[in-house]
Design a protein around this motif. Structure first.
Motif, short mmCIF file in Angstrom:
data_model
loop_
_atom_site.label_atom_id
_atom_site.label_comp_id
_atom_site.label_asym_id
_atom_site.label_seq_id
_atom_site.Cartn_x
_atom_site.Cartn_y
_atom_site.Cartn_z
N UNK A 275 43.74 25.35 20.41
CA UNK A 275 44.56 26.55 20.56
C UNK A 275 46.03 26.18 20.62
N UNK A 276 46.85 27.20 20.49
CA UNK A 276 48.31 27.10 20.62
C UNK A 276 48.71 27.91 21.84
N UNK A 277 49.48 27.29 22.76
CA UNK A 277 49.82 27.94 24.01
C UNK A 277 51.30 28.18 24.17
N UNK A 278 51.64 29.30 24.84
CA UNK A 278 53.03 29.68 25.09
C UNK A 278 53.24 29.97 26.57
N UNK A 279 54.37 29.55 27.09
CA UNK A 279 54.76 29.90 28.45
C UNK A 279 55.39 31.30 28.44
N UNK A 280 55.09 32.08 29.47
CA UNK A 280 55.68 33.40 29.64
C UNK A 280 56.16 33.53 31.08
N UNK A 281 56.92 34.60 31.33
CA UNK A 281 57.39 34.82 32.69
C UNK A 281 56.29 35.29 33.62
N UNK A 282 55.40 36.14 33.11
CA UNK A 282 54.32 36.70 33.93
C UNK A 282 53.14 37.01 33.00
N UNK A 283 52.05 36.28 33.18
CA UNK A 283 50.88 36.45 32.31
C UNK A 283 50.33 37.86 32.40
N UNK A 284 50.25 38.41 33.60
CA UNK A 284 49.63 39.73 33.77
C UNK A 284 50.46 40.82 33.08
N UNK A 285 51.77 40.75 33.22
CA UNK A 285 52.63 41.74 32.55
C UNK A 285 52.52 41.62 31.04
N UNK A 286 52.58 40.39 30.54
CA UNK A 286 52.52 40.19 29.09
C UNK A 286 51.17 40.63 28.55
N UNK A 287 50.10 40.33 29.28
CA UNK A 287 48.77 40.73 28.83
C UNK A 287 48.65 42.25 28.73
N UNK A 288 49.21 42.96 29.68
CA UNK A 288 49.15 44.42 29.63
C UNK A 288 49.87 44.95 28.40
N UNK A 289 51.01 44.36 28.08
CA UNK A 289 51.75 44.80 26.89
C UNK A 289 50.95 44.53 25.62
N UNK A 290 50.32 43.36 25.55
CA UNK A 290 49.54 43.02 24.37
C UNK A 290 48.31 43.91 24.25
N UNK A 291 47.66 44.17 25.36
CA UNK A 291 46.48 45.05 25.33
C UNK A 291 46.86 46.46 24.88
#
Length: 261
Positions: A81-97
């Protein structure tokens, strides 16, 4: 700026340039690269992901298996896989969902005291987002661990994704270290041991320039990597800043010589 050491880019095959650019730029916030290791080529799109570049290559894959033999099982050797750092996984996941992005692993607190989540791009490429800094079970290079901690603590919760790592599964850790650590000079940061994983799962982390190489090993038997000669969508290759000295790594990961153009 061209990358002068370590990992310069990850190469990803895509079937539809417009759709993938909308995903990587619109959903993940990557930017068009101002400087690339190669001259402009039709069907190739370069994106700046912060720590390194993402190279999108338009293709079709082969027949009924567009991912070219890659399967979603970390016991298969090669790129995982390819991984990226973000500020907040939960916030980013909600946006992607909210944008309809499919997740293969919901956000959770993982081994190493970081938050992670996994999802796929429009062609099925496996991607990870991660926040925080790892608490290693074994530390090899304390200065690099401290560097990681400082960067994580300085990252805003609203920070956009940046290139963090590429993960690969190795069938022979000593062979992988002989190549990446000893030949290419990527220092080992530390190690995580996944206690309770019946596959005997261990991750060794190597600093590859501004990016990280995660090397997975298992006591369980591993399967061969996909044939590197096959055309494929998804994870295709890793670009190294300098001559890799070979076309594939010890476990079949295709390697590119990322000479700045």
């Amino acid at each position: 700026m061209p990358h002068t050491s370590g990992m310069a880019y990850v190469e990803i095959g895509v079937s539809d340039a417009a759709r993938s650019l909308d995903f990587y730029r619109g959903q993940l916030g990557l930017r068009p690269a101002e400087s690339t290791p190669e001259p402009p080529t039709p069907g190739v799109h370069w994106l700046d992901a912060g720590g390194a570049l993402v190279k999108l290559v338009v293709g079709e894959g082969e027949g009924g298996d567009p991912l070219g033999g890659w399967i979603r099982d970390d016991l298969q050797r090669g790129m995982r896989h390819f991984g990226m750092k973000v500020g907040d996984v939960y916030r980013r996941a909600e946006r992607l969902k909210a944008a309809g992005v499919p997740f293969t692993l919901e956000p959770l607190r993982a081994v190493g005291d970081v938050n992670i989540a996994f999802f796929t791009d429009p062609d099925g490429t496996l991607l990870e987002i991660i926040d925080g800094h790892l608490t290693y079970h074994e530390v090899t290079t304390p200065d690099l661990v401290e560097r990681e901690r400082r960067l994580a603590e300085a990252r805003s919760p609203e920070a956009e994704p940046v290139f963090d790592h590429v993960a690969l599964t190795s069938g022979d850790l000593e062979a992988s270290l002989a190549y990446y650590r000893d030949r290419l000079g990527y220092p080992v940061i530390g190690r995580l041991v996944h206690e309770g994983d019946r596959r005997g799962f261990v991750i060794d982390y190597l600093q590859a320039g501004d990016a990280v190489l995660e090397v997975f090993t298992f006591t369980a038997e591993t399967a061969p990597a996909p044939d590197p000669a096959r055309d494929r969508l998804g994870l295709r290759a890793v670009g190294l800043a300098g001559d890799p000295g070979r076309d594939v790594d010890p476990d079949g990961v295709p390697l590119r010589n990322a000479v700045a153009g």
